[in-house]
Motif scaffolding. Structure first.
Motif, PDB file in Angstrom:
ATOM      1  N   ALA A 115       0.833  -1.400   0.051  1.00  0.00           N
ATOM      2  CA  ALA A 115      -0.483   0.329  -0.191  1.00  0.00           C
ATOM      3  C   ALA A 115       0.978   1.567  -0.074  1.00  0.00           C
ATOM      4  CB  ALA A 115      -1.012   0.575   1.331  1.00  0.00           C
ATOM      5  N   ALA A 116       2.115   1.524   0.468  1.00  0.00           N
ATOM      6  CA  ALA A 116       2.812   2.949   0.499  1.00  0.00           C
ATOM      7  C   ALA A 116       3.759   2.996  -0.964  1.00  0.00           C
ATOM      8  CB  ALA A 116       3.604   2.129   1.854  1.00  0.00           C
ATOM      9  N   GLU A 117       3.977   1.596  -1.533  1.00  0.00           N
ATOM     10  CA  GLU A 117       4.057   2.026  -2.472  1.00  0.00           C
ATOM     11  C   GLU A 117       3.417   2.490  -3.721  1.00  0.00           C
ATOM     12  OE1 GLU A 117       5.940  -1.964  -5.531  1.00  0.00           O
ATOM     13  OE2 GLU A 117       7.306  -2.339  -3.125  1.00  0.00           O
ATOM     14  N   VAL A 157       0.890   9.745  -5.991  1.00  0.00           N
ATOM     15  CA  VAL A 157       2.162  11.160  -5.650  1.00  0.00           C
ATOM     16  C   VAL A 157       3.019  11.010  -6.723  1.00  0.00           C
ATOM     17  CG1 VAL A 157       3.957  11.937  -3.707  1.00  0.00           C
ATOM     18  CG2 VAL A 157       1.929  10.784  -2.616  1.00  0.00           C
ATOM     19  N   ASP A 158       3.182  10.411  -7.498  1.00  0.00           N
ATOM     20  CA  ASP A 158       4.679  10.647  -8.392  1.00  0.00           C
ATOM     21  C   ASP A 158       3.853  11.332  -9.375  1.00  0.00           C
ATOM     22  OD1 ASP A 158       6.374  10.408  -6.924  1.00  0.00           O
ATOM     23  OD2 ASP A 158       7.236   8.120  -7.552  1.00  0.00           O
ATOM     24  N   THR A 218      -5.589 -11.262  -2.738  1.00  0.00           N
ATOM     25  CA  THR A 218      -5.115 -11.648  -1.393  1.00  0.00           C
ATOM     26  C   THR A 218      -6.258 -11.266  -0.628  1.00  0.00           C
ATOM     27  OG1 THR A 218      -4.018  -8.752  -1.022  1.00  0.00           O
ATOM     28  CG2 THR A 218      -2.945 -10.959  -1.675  1.00  0.00           C
ATOM     29  N   THR A 219      -6.555 -10.323   0.420  1.00  0.00           N
ATOM     30  CA  THR A 219      -7.685 -10.372   1.380  1.00  0.00           C
ATOM     31  C   THR A 219      -8.303  -9.163   0.453  1.00  0.00           C
ATOM     32  OG1 THR A 219      -6.079  -9.012   3.229  1.00  0.00           O
ATOM     33  CG2 THR A 219      -6.248 -11.165   3.066  1.00  0.00           C
ATOM     34  N   VAL A 220      -9.224  -8.468   1.484  1.00  0.00           N
ATOM     35  CA  VAL A 220     -10.140  -7.898   1.084  1.00  0.00           C
ATOM     36  C   VAL A 220      -9.605  -6.543   1.845  1.00  0.00           C
ATOM     37  CG1 VAL A 220     -12.155  -6.783   1.357  1.00  0.00           C
ATOM     38  CG2 VAL A 220     -12.073  -9.014   0.760  1.00  0.00           C
ATOM     39  N   GLU A 221      -8.870  -6.747   3.227  1.00  0.00           N
ATOM     40  CA  GLU A 221      -8.775  -5.722   3.397  1.00  0.00           C
ATOM     41  C   GLU A 221      -7.485  -5.014   3.356  1.00  0.00           C
ATOM     42  OE1 GLU A 221      -9.372  -8.697   4.906  1.00  0.00           O
ATOM     43  OE2 GLU A 221     -11.104  -8.384   6.315  1.00  0.00           O
ATOM     44  N   ASP A 222      -6.201  -5.998   2.689  1.00  0.00           N
ATOM     45  CA  ASP A 222      -5.303  -5.739   1.967  1.00  0.00           C
ATOM     46  C   ASP A 222      -5.629  -4.449   0.931  1.00  0.00           C
ATOM     47  OD1 ASP A 222      -3.350  -6.590   3.129  1.00  0.00           O
ATOM     48  OD2 ASP A 222      -2.891  -8.043   1.620  1.00  0.00           O
ATOM     49  N   ASP A 223      -6.749  -5.201  -0.242  1.00  0.00           N
ATOM     50  CA  ASP A 223      -7.249  -4.054  -1.035  1.00  0.00           C
ATOM     51  C   ASP A 223      -7.464  -2.972  -0.975  1.00  0.00           C
ATOM     52  OD1 ASP A 223      -6.472  -6.233  -2.557  1.00  0.00           O
ATOM     53  OD2 ASP A 223      -8.750  -7.338  -3.234  1.00  0.00           O
ATOM     54  N   ALA A 224      -8.562  -2.751   0.339  1.00  0.00           N
ATOM     55  CA  ALA A 224      -8.965  -1.767   0.800  1.00  0.00           C
ATOM     56  C   ALA A 224      -7.542  -0.717   1.791  1.00  0.00           C
ATOM     57  CB  ALA A 224      -9.281  -1.990   2.028  1.00  0.00           C
ATOM     58  N   ALA A 225      -6.745  -0.827   2.545  1.00  0.00           N
ATOM     59  CA  ALA A 225      -5.490  -1.022   2.579  1.00  0.00           C
ATOM     60  C   ALA A 225      -5.123  -0.041   1.026  1.00  0.00           C
ATOM     61  CB  ALA A 225      -4.177  -1.402   2.491  1.00  0.00           C
ATOM     62  N   HIS A 226      -5.014  -0.927   0.060  1.00  0.00           N
ATOM     63  CA  HIS A 226      -4.747   0.172  -1.592  1.00  0.00           C
ATOM     64  C   HIS A 226      -5.166   0.798  -2.123  1.00  0.00           C
ATOM     65  CE1 HIS A 226      -0.604  -2.587  -2.606  1.00  0.00           C
ATOM     66  NE2 HIS A 226      -1.495  -3.101  -2.544  1.00  0.00           N
ATOM     67  N   ILE A 227      -6.612   1.106  -2.009  1.00  0.00           N
ATOM     68  CA  ILE A 227      -7.488   2.129  -2.725  1.00  0.00           C
ATOM     69  C   ILE A 227      -7.325   2.631  -1.318  1.00  0.00           C
ATOM     70  CG2 ILE A 227      -9.905   2.483  -2.915  1.00  0.00           C
ATOM     71  CD1 ILE A 227     -10.466  -0.873  -3.144  1.00  0.00           C
ATOM     72  N   HIS A 228      -7.531   3.295  -0.130  1.00  0.00           N
ATOM     73  CA  HIS A 228      -7.506   4.447   0.576  1.00  0.00           C
ATOM     74  C   HIS A 228      -5.832   4.613   0.220  1.00  0.00           C
ATOM     75  CE1 HIS A 228     -11.073   4.436   2.079  1.00  0.00           C
ATOM     76  NE2 HIS A 228     -11.040   2.681   3.064  1.00  0.00           N
ATOM     77  N   ALA A 229      -4.341   4.188   0.362  1.00  0.00           N
ATOM     78  CA  ALA A 229      -3.303   4.578   0.010  1.00  0.00           C
ATOM     79  C   ALA A 229      -3.978   5.320  -1.683  1.00  0.00           C
ATOM     80  CB  ALA A 229      -2.322   3.523  -0.104  1.00  0.00           C
TER      81      ALA A 229
END
Ligand code: MG
Length: 392
Positions: free
Chosen positions: A145-147, A153-154, A173-184
């Motif tokens: 998610a950080a990437e 930003v770039d 992977t998981t719903v939580e992982d995907d949510a983290a990417h979307i919010h990031a």
């Protein structure tokens, strides 16, 4: 005018990698008519496309595409529509390859007719003016998610106000992982940017899995949710669309005729229809879908991943539509596609682009690049040469 010649060129990068990047090779089509020249690109495997051009007839429903094109009239847009209808009539057992090949030839016919009449294609289609459109950058999700946030930003710092994230780990992977990417992604873009998510058909026909991602997509104010399913899974699209009131579905890049795209609108409930002009049958079909979408309150978006000439031919069908105001812009195509044209459609100081106001596509093919990336090929049947690489 008559269609005097059609030449097919197989262009290829020196090295083609097993990655989801369609700009690594090209089937370039050149049409001549009464001294005028037009160019178009088909989105297909080039040698398979060339084969559908000259393959010996199997029966009356399986002619080579050449039989429906060479020598036909080219005086009006209606003549181009008739060529397309002939190909579908005479080569329907050869589809899908015939659909893809005629896409490139059909674009070249429009380009040739536009140059002969000294009009841009969008004018021949009936538009009086072009509308400026917001180009979006298309990038892969980061591994973390950080990437993903850093990529957002770039892209924003490069001036893109609209960014689409897709593929990568999404849906794997998981719903939580995907949510983290979307919010990031949303954090990286900022609250005022357009954020789109492309699932890349990862959920196949699993409505529950695709629906599990809806809350995060809605919270992050995602503009569209692209290709959750296989493009033929109309019932699944329709079921998910009913459950997603806030985030509209997008799809259609796999439509290789207008019927498929219209069914995705009617039965799949998409809010955005994404059409690749070099795949859907060319500019005539793309225009038809754009008009149909508009009549149904659906926004038309191009799918373009390759050259600047492909970008121009993709803009023509919806050039004059004000409501369909966002456009895919090829960000980092391979050198072949970057070098293929002499001129470009650059992003203006207002961050927008529009179709060129010049004859045909308004884009000039760089013949030096055609020579540089040309692959010599020959197809023989019973000792007779049916295809050999034409002279540039
Ligand atoms: Mg996509």
């Amino acid at each position: 005018m008559k269609i005097d010649s059609v030449d097919l060129f197989y262009l290829r990068m020196p090295e083609v990698l097993d990655i989801g990047d369609g700009s690594q090779d090209s089937l370039l089509c050149r049409v001549t008519s009464n001294g005028h020249v037009g160019w178009g690109e088909a989105v297909c495997s080039p040698m398979v496309g060339i084969t559908s051009w000259i393959t010996p007839m199997s029966h009356s429903g399986c002619h080579p595409v050449i039989d429906s094109v060479l020598g036909q009239r080219l005086d009006s847009p209606e003549d181009i529509r008739q060529v397309y209808r002939n190909v579908r009539q005479n080569s329907f057992y050869g589809l899908l390859q015939s659909d893809l090949l005629i896409s490139g030839i059909e674009i070249a016919l429009w380009d040739c007719l536009g140059r002969a009449k000294e009009e841009p294609i969008w004018k021949l289609l009936g538009y009086n003016k072009t509308e400026r459109k917001l180009p979006y950058a298309s990038v892969l999700f980061g591994d973390t998610a950080a990437e993903t946030k850093q990529k957002a930003v770039d892209m924003r710092s490069k001036g893109f106000k609209a960014i689409k994230f897709g593929w990568g780990p999404f849906g794997l992977t998981t719903v939580e992982d995907d949510a983290a990417h979307i919010h990031a992604a949303r954090e990286g873009i900022g609250a005022d940017g357009y954020l789109m998510i492309d699932a890349g058909t990862v959920f196949k026909d699993d409505v529950e899995a695709a629906a599990n991602r809806l809350p995060a997509l809605a919270e992050a104010n995602v503009y569209w949710y692209e290709e959750p399913f296989d493009g033929y899974a109309l019932a699944e699209y329709g079921a998910l669309a009913k459950r997603s009131s806030k985030v509209k579905l997008a799809g259609g890049e796999g439509a290789h005729n207008a019927f498929q795209a219209e069914q995705l609108i009617d039965y799949g409930g998409v809010g955005f229809i994404q059409i690749d002009t070099g795949y859907v049958g060319g500019i005539g079909n793309a225009y038809r879908v754009a008009q149909y979408a508009t009549s149904k309150g659906v926004k038309y978006v191009n799918h373009t991943f390759t050259s600047q000439s492909a970008l121009s031919s993709s803009l023509q069908p919806f050039a004059g539509l004000k409501e369909s105001n966002i456009t895919e812009y090829p960000m980092e195509p391979k050198a072949l596609c970057q070098e293929l044209t002499v001129n470009r459609i650059d992003v203006g100081s207002d961050g927008m682009i529009e179709a060129p106001d010049a004859p045909g596509t308004g884009i000039t093919i760089n013949t030096a690049a055609v020579k540089k990336y040309l692959v010599e090929a020959e197809i023989k049947v019973k000792g007779k040469t049916l295809y050999s690489t034409p002279t540039v």
